[in-house]
Design an enzyme around this catalytic site. Structure first.
Site, PDB file in Angstrom:
ATOM      1  N   ASP A 272      -8.674  17.036 -35.095  1.00 57.51           N
ATOM      2  CA  ASP A 272      -9.979  16.772 -35.696  1.00 57.51           C
ATOM      3  C   ASP A 272     -11.092  17.336 -34.823  1.00 57.51           C
ATOM      4  OD1 ASP A 272     -12.124  15.856 -37.112  1.00 57.51           O
ATOM      5  OD2 ASP A 272     -11.959  13.775 -36.412  1.00 57.51           O
ATOM      6  N   LYS A 279     -17.646  18.224 -33.310  1.00 60.89           N
ATOM      7  CA  LYS A 279     -17.654  17.266 -32.215  1.00 60.89           C
ATOM      8  C   LYS A 279     -18.093  17.939 -30.917  1.00 60.89           C
ATOM      9  CE  LYS A 279     -13.800  14.392 -33.893  1.00 60.89           C
ATOM     10  NZ  LYS A 279     -14.497  13.096 -33.930  1.00 60.89           N
ATOM     11  N   ASP A 290      -5.576  12.032 -33.509  1.00 60.27           N
ATOM     12  CA  ASP A 290      -6.168  11.521 -34.743  1.00 60.27           C
ATOM     13  C   ASP A 290      -5.133  11.370 -35.854  1.00 60.27           C
ATOM     14  OD1 ASP A 290      -8.451  10.419 -35.782  1.00 60.27           O
ATOM     15  OD2 ASP A 290      -9.201  12.281 -36.637  1.00 60.27           O
ATOM     16  N   GLU A 351     -13.998  12.185 -41.796  1.00 61.33           N
ATOM     17  CA  GLU A 351     -12.995  12.794 -42.671  1.00 61.33           C
ATOM     18  C   GLU A 351     -11.806  11.897 -42.935  1.00 61.33           C
ATOM     19  OE1 GLU A 351     -10.802  12.674 -39.229  1.00 61.33           O
ATOM     20  OE2 GLU A 351     -12.907  13.222 -39.406  1.00 61.33           O
ATOM     21  N   ARG A 353     -11.554   8.800 -43.756  1.00 59.99           N
ATOM     22  CA  ARG A 353     -11.714   8.005 -44.975  1.00 59.99           C
ATOM     23  C   ARG A 353     -11.558   8.866 -46.231  1.00 59.99           C
ATOM     24  NH1 ARG A 353     -17.502   6.311 -42.869  1.00 59.99           N
ATOM     25  NH2 ARG A 353     -16.327   6.710 -40.959  1.00 59.99           N
TER      26      ARG A 353
END
Length: 497
Positions: A272, A279, A290, A351, A353
């Site tokens: 991620d 990020k 992740d 992302e 969710r």
């Protein structure tokens, strides 16, 4: 590592090392006292001289004591007897196995599990001891050209239990502890792999191999299948990556055909970067973890299959990478999820969710008894709860309580966060049915609120494991959590049947 229960007295143990405890008052435990008599008071003299004062987690290794058959005796400090609780016991067991590593001992007699731990029984002590023993031997060096350091020599642990009335419960605890430990190893191995190896396709391959090993039913949805079904949320996350997304399903049928399954839905973002909402670079390497939710589903199903639990369990794993790119989803894009609800993606780094909402909607077709999703979902949960407990929320209070109790039973604890309707207000969008993020406040809760909009047709709970799935710093690595909690949850459900 092999384990066995011994019901004879400690002085008869003939292995490489025997472990007994000393309290801070310089009081020998019962097993240590029996050994002391066999050794003509040698242990007592050592303690009286001050070489071992019983402070918690201090150790003293003794060799060749006349009258004691074991080659070595390891004394372990237990601290104050009146303060000997769960945490002290677990720390003592960890220290014990750490102290044994450099000795070269291949078999060990452990006489600590009959100690009185406040609020626990001998079976709990045994289960935790087995898990910690296996954890102490864990190494992840498969990606190194040459393994570093001394490899663990310990091959067998004999657990001393002189009270034969507990034999059945203790043997059950031993087998459950082994299965949980094996499941945790599977979870840690997947989490610790480099993200260029552990891709969505790799996870699908591992799932297929696991299905062959344990006679599970395996299926996988490819991106074209998701497009046909209308999984716009999951596909939106995958758009920036060249690695194709997958939705993996593993089915364990241990119960009656008429029994509805328990569904475990694990977030599987194998790396991620945040997507367009990129990020910061610092510690971005840890975003390979992740997929901790997905890894925990693999691990839990391993434990369930090894125990042959009489229960039906389905593992649903949406897996993808979340990367920036020319085709990546942009903040402000609106997509249609499998449920038909439209979502305004305000932040592409929210992302998890998005892939979970489509996976949860897909799970409906299995008519589950209950659904538990597991996800390294929010940094907000880490801010709220730190790295000690996982967060749990849901739309069914009895289910949430089952998970909390399973966490307490295994010391893989969780904490109940609220899911009040007022939090839903933060997810309003001017352009879609819902936004994928709220304000900066209560982020773990609003993430669960988002998921709750896709769980109206079943009993559901959500485990946010962002703070518990891995460690940073010198001991960086996956923890194997919440496999103990989830396995105990399923054991308890199976026992009810």
């Amino acid at each position: 590592m092999d384990f066995a229960i011994r019901s004879d007295n400690p002085e008869k143990y003939r292995g490489d090392c025997i472990v007994v405890g000393v309290f801070e008052s310089r009081k020998l435990t019962e097993a240590a006292r029996v050994l002391d008599e066999a050794g003509k008071g040698h242990l007592g003299r050592i303690v009286d001289q001050g070489d071992m004062d019983g402070r918690a987690n201090t150790t003293l290794l003794l060799h060749g004591i006349s009258g004691i058959d074991s080659k070595r005796v390891l004394l372990i400090g237990l601290g104050k007897e009146e303060e000997f609780g769960e945490k002290v016991f677990l720390d003592v067991v960890r220290t014990t196995f750490k102290a044994l590593q450099p000795t070269g001992a291949k078999d060990v007699g452990l006489y600590l599990t009959e100690l009185t731990v406040k609020g626990r029984d001998v079976a709990w002590n045994v289960l935790q001891t087995v898990i910690l023993a296996e954890e102490s031997a864990y190494r992840f060096d498969r990606l190194k050209s040459k393994p570093e350091g001394r490899q663990p020599s310990l091959a067998k642990v004999d657990i001393g239990i002189t009270d034969t009335s507990t034999a059945a419960a203790v043997e059950t605890a031993l087998q459950q502890g082994l299965a949980i430990a094996h499941g945790m190893k599977v979870t840690k191995d997947l989490g610790n792999l480099a993200p260029n190896i552990c891709t969505p396709s790799y996870l699908a391959g591992q799932a297929e191999e696991m299905a062959r090993t344990f006679n599970l039913k395996f299926s996988v949805l490819e991106e074209k299948d998701m497009e046909e079904l209308g999984m716009g949320a999951l596909l939106a996350v995958a758009r920036g990556s060249h690695q194709p997304a997958k939705l993996i399903v593993l089915e364990y049928h241990g119960g009656k055909d008429s029994e509805k399954p328990v569904a475990l839905v694990g977030k599987g973002v194998t790396f991620d970067a945040g997507g367009i909402s990129l990020k910061p670079a610092a510690e971005m390497d840890e975003m390979k973890y992740d997929m901790g939710g997905a890894a925990s589903v693999f691990g839990t199903l391993t434990a369930v299959a090894e125990l042959k639990l009489p229960i039906n369990v389905i593992g649903v794993i949406p897996t993808t990478e979340n990367l920036p790119g020319g085709n990546a989803t942009k903040p402000g894009d609106v997509v249609t999820s499998l449920s038909g609800q439209t979502i305004e993606i305000l932040n592409t780094d929210a992302e998890g969710r998005l892939i979970l909402c489509d996976a949860l909607a897909y799970t409906e077709r299995y008519d589950p008894e209950v659904v538990v999703d597991i996800a390294t979902l929010t940094g907000a949960c880490v801010v709220a709860l730190g790295h000690v407990v996982s967060g749990v929320m849901g739309n069914d209070e009895p289910l949430v309580q089952e998970l909390l109790q399973a966490g307490e039973q295994t010391y893989d604890r969780a904490w109940h966060l609220p899911l009040f309707d007022e939090y839903q207000e933060q997810l309003k969008s001017n352009f879609a049915d819902t936004a994928n993020i709220g304000s900066r406040w209560g982020g773990a809760i609003t993430a669960a609120c988002f998921l709750s909009r896709f769980t109206k047709k079943f009993r559901w709970a959500h485990l946010d494991i962002a703070g518990t799935a891995w460690k940073s710093g010198k001991e960086k690595g996956a923890t194997g959590r919440p496999v103990p909690l989830l396995t105990q949850f399923l054991i308890s459900r199976a026992n009810k049947h």
